[in-house]
Design a protein around this motif. Structure first.
Motif, mmCIF file in Angstrom:
data_model
loop_
_atom_site.group_PDB
_atom_site.id
_atom_site.type_symbol
_atom_site.label_atom_id
_atom_site.label_comp_id
_atom_site.label_asym_id
_atom_site.label_seq_id
_atom_site.Cartn_x
_atom_site.Cartn_y
_atom_site.Cartn_z
ATOM 1 N N UNK A 1 -5.239 2.281 5.422
ATOM 2 C CA UNK A 1 -5.301 3.739 5.519
ATOM 3 C C UNK A 1 -3.926 4.380 5.703
ATOM 4 N N UNK A 2 -2.906 3.559 6.041
ATOM 5 C CA UNK A 2 -1.554 4.113 6.185
ATOM 6 C C UNK A 2 -1.078 4.718 4.879
ATOM 7 N N UNK A 3 -1.515 4.133 3.759
ATOM 8 C CA UNK A 3 -1.072 4.609 2.445
ATOM 9 C C UNK A 3 -1.542 6.032 2.148
ATOM 10 N N UNK A 4 -2.469 6.559 2.932
ATOM 11 C CA UNK A 4 -2.953 7.916 2.718
ATOM 12 C C UNK A 4 -2.146 8.956 3.501
ATOM 13 N N UNK B 1 1.473 -4.645 -10.050
ATOM 14 C CA UNK B 1 0.267 -4.704 -9.232
ATOM 15 C C UNK B 1 -0.735 -3.612 -9.591
ATOM 16 N N UNK B 2 -0.775 -3.220 -10.842
ATOM 17 C CA UNK B 2 -1.827 -2.315 -11.279
ATOM 18 C C UNK B 2 -2.953 -3.144 -11.877
ATOM 19 N N UNK B 3 -4.033 -2.493 -12.231
ATOM 20 C CA UNK B 3 -5.134 -3.229 -12.852
ATOM 21 C C UNK B 3 -6.352 -3.317 -11.956
ATOM 22 N N UNK B 4 -7.061 -4.409 -12.058
ATOM 23 C CA UNK B 4 -8.351 -4.600 -11.392
ATOM 24 C C UNK B 4 -8.224 -4.448 -9.871
ATOM 25 N N UNK B 5 -8.928 -3.450 -9.339
ATOM 26 C CA UNK B 5 -8.880 -3.188 -7.899
ATOM 27 C C UNK B 5 -9.907 -4.007 -7.131
ATOM 28 N N UNK B 6 -10.613 -4.898 -7.803
ATOM 29 C CA UNK B 6 -11.578 -5.756 -7.122
ATOM 30 C C UNK B 6 -10.940 -7.072 -6.670
ATOM 31 N N UNK B 7 -9.712 -7.314 -7.092
ATOM 32 C CA UNK B 7 -8.998 -8.538 -6.756
ATOM 33 C C UNK B 7 -8.375 -8.375 -5.370
ATOM 34 N N UNK B 8 -8.972 -9.005 -4.333
ATOM 35 C CA UNK B 8 -8.540 -8.775 -2.958
ATOM 36 C C UNK B 8 -7.081 -9.166 -2.709
ATOM 37 N N UNK B 9 -6.607 -10.359 -3.145
ATOM 38 C CA UNK B 9 -5.192 -10.700 -2.920
ATOM 39 C C UNK B 9 -4.251 -9.674 -3.545
ATOM 40 N N UNK B 10 -4.609 -9.163 -4.735
ATOM 41 C CA UNK B 10 -3.764 -8.165 -5.379
ATOM 42 C C UNK B 10 -3.802 -6.843 -4.614
ATOM 43 N N UNK B 11 -4.982 -6.469 -4.112
ATOM 44 C CA UNK B 11 -5.098 -5.244 -3.320
ATOM 45 C C UNK B 11 -4.242 -5.353 -2.061
ATOM 46 N N UNK B 12 -4.255 -6.516 -1.435
ATOM 47 C CA UNK B 12 -3.464 -6.729 -0.228
ATOM 48 C C UNK B 12 -1.981 -6.538 -0.514
ATOM 49 N N UNK B 13 -1.506 -7.120 -1.604
ATOM 50 C CA UNK B 13 -0.100 -6.959 -1.982
ATOM 51 C C UNK B 13 0.202 -5.531 -2.399
ATOM 52 N N UNK B 14 -0.783 -4.890 -3.049
ATOM 53 C CA UNK B 14 -0.587 -3.493 -3.450
ATOM 54 C C UNK B 14 -0.416 -2.600 -2.227
ATOM 55 N N UNK B 15 -1.222 -2.825 -1.208
ATOM 56 C CA UNK B 15 -1.122 -2.051 0.031
ATOM 57 C C UNK B 15 0.232 -2.293 0.692
ATOM 58 N N UNK B 16 0.685 -3.546 0.699
ATOM 59 C CA UNK B 16 1.994 -3.859 1.272
ATOM 60 C C UNK B 16 3.095 -3.096 0.545
ATOM 61 N N UNK B 17 3.024 -3.031 -0.777
ATOM 62 C CA UNK B 17 4.025 -2.290 -1.553
ATOM 63 C C UNK B 17 3.919 -0.784 -1.283
ATOM 64 N N UNK B 18 2.696 -0.279 -1.148
ATOM 65 C CA UNK B 18 2.518 1.151 -0.871
ATOM 66 C C UNK B 18 3.117 1.531 0.479
ATOM 67 N N UNK B 19 2.886 0.687 1.486
ATOM 68 C CA UNK B 19 3.428 0.957 2.814
ATOM 69 C C UNK B 19 4.951 0.850 2.791
ATOM 70 N N UNK B 20 5.463 -0.120 2.040
ATOM 71 C CA UNK B 20 6.924 -0.255 1.896
ATOM 72 C C UNK B 20 7.517 1.017 1.283
ATOM 73 N N UNK B 21 6.859 1.515 0.238
ATOM 74 C CA UNK B 21 7.341 2.739 -0.405
ATOM 75 C C UNK B 21 7.341 3.908 0.574
ATOM 76 N N UNK B 22 6.277 4.015 1.349
ATOM 77 C CA UNK B 22 6.175 5.107 2.312
ATOM 78 C C UNK B 22 7.302 5.032 3.350
ATOM 79 N N UNK B 23 7.590 3.824 3.819
ATOM 80 C CA UNK B 23 8.621 3.648 4.839
ATOM 81 C C UNK B 23 10.028 3.818 4.288
#
Length: 452
Positions: A385-388, A403-425
């Motif tokens: 939720x930090x990404x919001x 890291x775009x594409x299928x949002x049902x892939x949990x490992x990819x979603x986890x890495x996507x969230x990590x990148x989103x939080x990195x961008x925010x910071x």
């Protein structure tokens, strides 16, 4: 060095533009204007000095400091000219000058910093460093210092009561805390970084006394692991109780929010006006001919602070009952032939520039997910939720890193969230421009294998 480069660049530009513009100035007016011009350089150079003096400063921060320095010069110069009533040069001259300065002064600093990094990689202008401590914090600090040899850190090794070989293959164990004083006597050390997990007053006092006697700068690195990001913020409560704020959002600053919003408006309006007839209309016709249904697909997505909004896309699928619950997959039978072309070239996302213009989205930011995904992942990913905390984007740091594409892939979603939080910071205007440039490159080169 950077101050000298700025002084030479500013004055060279000023003299050349005076020669080109050729205003009618007598000798007194010329010297008065030149004096005010260089006096305004003083606060600008003072502001940028701390950034340029930092060995570990990144290129985007250096460029942002340069742009802020140009703004400070402009403000102080106009204030000085107003006080001394020196209005001998047309305002248009200054408009052209500062527009050119944004490009030329920034380029000069980029060239200078690149040359400095090359010089450091070859052993020059290095900072002699020792680390006190072992464990995860020590390991992360050493990795950050050595991953970019352009920072110019030469780590002699670490002091600790135990020889932890896991810290680094190239990091030498120099002894325990009692060996620090003799080592500093034999070697010229510029900086000491204290990361020891046992931060007792006696241990810290021993190291600080040694650093003071040998004129080495002492830095305390708190053992907070991955929770501390580059943009954490320290403030005090009462008479001096330090409080550290994690995941500080750079867009909390009004100036940054205004800059990002102005760019969103200008960029999205330009895209909508420029592409309305040559691109949008042919795509709309193609969508209507490909299958029955509306041209635009409207879907509820979770946006800023979790508020829902209708995200717009050119419809690329046939009408189906799973569009709001099931994400698109590779070779998805719901996607039309024309829709496949749109998705491959990311043209289906173009209507989101309207979302950007109206303020629901930004050009760059974390991609907005379906509301059903938020309910699912927010309970199993602590950072989800930090990404919001910032507006969602048409493109983002995760997307340009594959890291775009299928949002049902949990490992990819986890890495996507990590990148989103990195961008925010780590947000900066330069980073946004870099992401936009990489997005265009990925689309035009066809290297984005996850565009389906």
């Amino acid at each position: 060095m950077f101050a000298l480069v700025d002084i030479i660049t500013y004055n060279s530009m000023f003299v050349i533009m005076l020669w080109i513009y050729n205003p009618i100035l007598d000798k007194h007016e010329s010297w008065l204007t030149l004096l005010a011009f260089n006096l305004a350089l003083v606060p600008s150079l003072i502001f940028t000095f701390s950034t340029h003096a930092n060995h570990a400063v990144t290129m985007d921060r250096a460029v942002m400091a340069t742009l802020k320095g140009i703004s400070i010069h402009l403000l102080f110069l106009f204030a000085l000219l107003s006080v001394i009533q020196c209005n001998f040069i047309s305002p248009w001259f200054w408009i052209y000058f500062y527009a050119s300065a944004i490009l030329i002064v920034s380029t000069a600093n980029i060239i200078c910093r690149s040359a400095l990094k090359i010089y450091r990689r070859n052993g020059g202008n290095t900072m002699q460093v020792v680390i006190v401590g072992n464990g995860e914090t020590t390991r992360r600090l050493a990795t950050e210092m050595t991953n970019n040899n352009g920072f110019g850190y030469n780590i002699h090794g670490f002091f600790s009561s135990t020889d932890d070989n896991d810290i680094s293959d190239n990091l030498k164990h120099l002894g325990d805390l009692s060996d620090i004083e003799p080592y500093l006597s034999r070697h010229k050390i510029d900086e000491i970084y204290y990361t020891h997990p046992d931060d007792t007053p006696d241990n810290i006092a021993l190291v600080t006394r040694a650093s003071q006697r040998h004129m080495a700068r002492f830095y305390f690195v708190p053992p907070l692991g991955h929770w501390v990001t580059r943009n954490f913020h320290i403030f005090t409560i009462g008479s001096g109780i330090p409080v550290l704020s994690l995941h500080r959002n750079p867009l909390d600053r009004i100036a940054n929010r205004v800059l990002k919003r102005l760019f969103d408006i200008v960029f999205s309006a330009t895209v909508l006006i420029t592409l309305a007839i040559p691109v949008f209309i042919p795509i709309a016709i193609g969508v209507k001919l490909s299958s029955k249904g509306p041209v635009l697909f409207r879907q509820k997505r979770a946006g800023y602070h979790g508020n829902e909004f209708y995200c717009l896309k050119f419809r690329s699928m046939r009408i189906n009952d799973e569009c709001d619950t099931v994400c698109a997959t590779r070779n998805d039978p719901r996607v039309t032939r024309f829709g496949h072309i749109l998705r491959r070239l990311s043209l289906d996302e173009l209507p989101q520039f309207w979302n950007t213009l109206t303020g629901d989205m930004s050009v760059v930011g974390p991609r907005p997910h379906m509301c059903s995904m938020n309910d699912r992942y927010s309970s199993i990913l602590s950072d989800y939720m930090i990404r919001h905390m910032i507006k969602p984007g048409i493109t983002g740091w995760a997307q340009v890193n594959g890291l775009r594409g299928n949002a049902e892939d949990f490992p990819k979603i986890k890495r996507r969230v990590e990148h989103d939080v990195w961008y925010m910071d780590h947000w900066s205007f330069i980073l946004d421009l870099k992401i936009i440039a990489r997005t265009f490159y990925n689309i035009l080169s066809g290297r984005d294998e996850n565009a389906f």
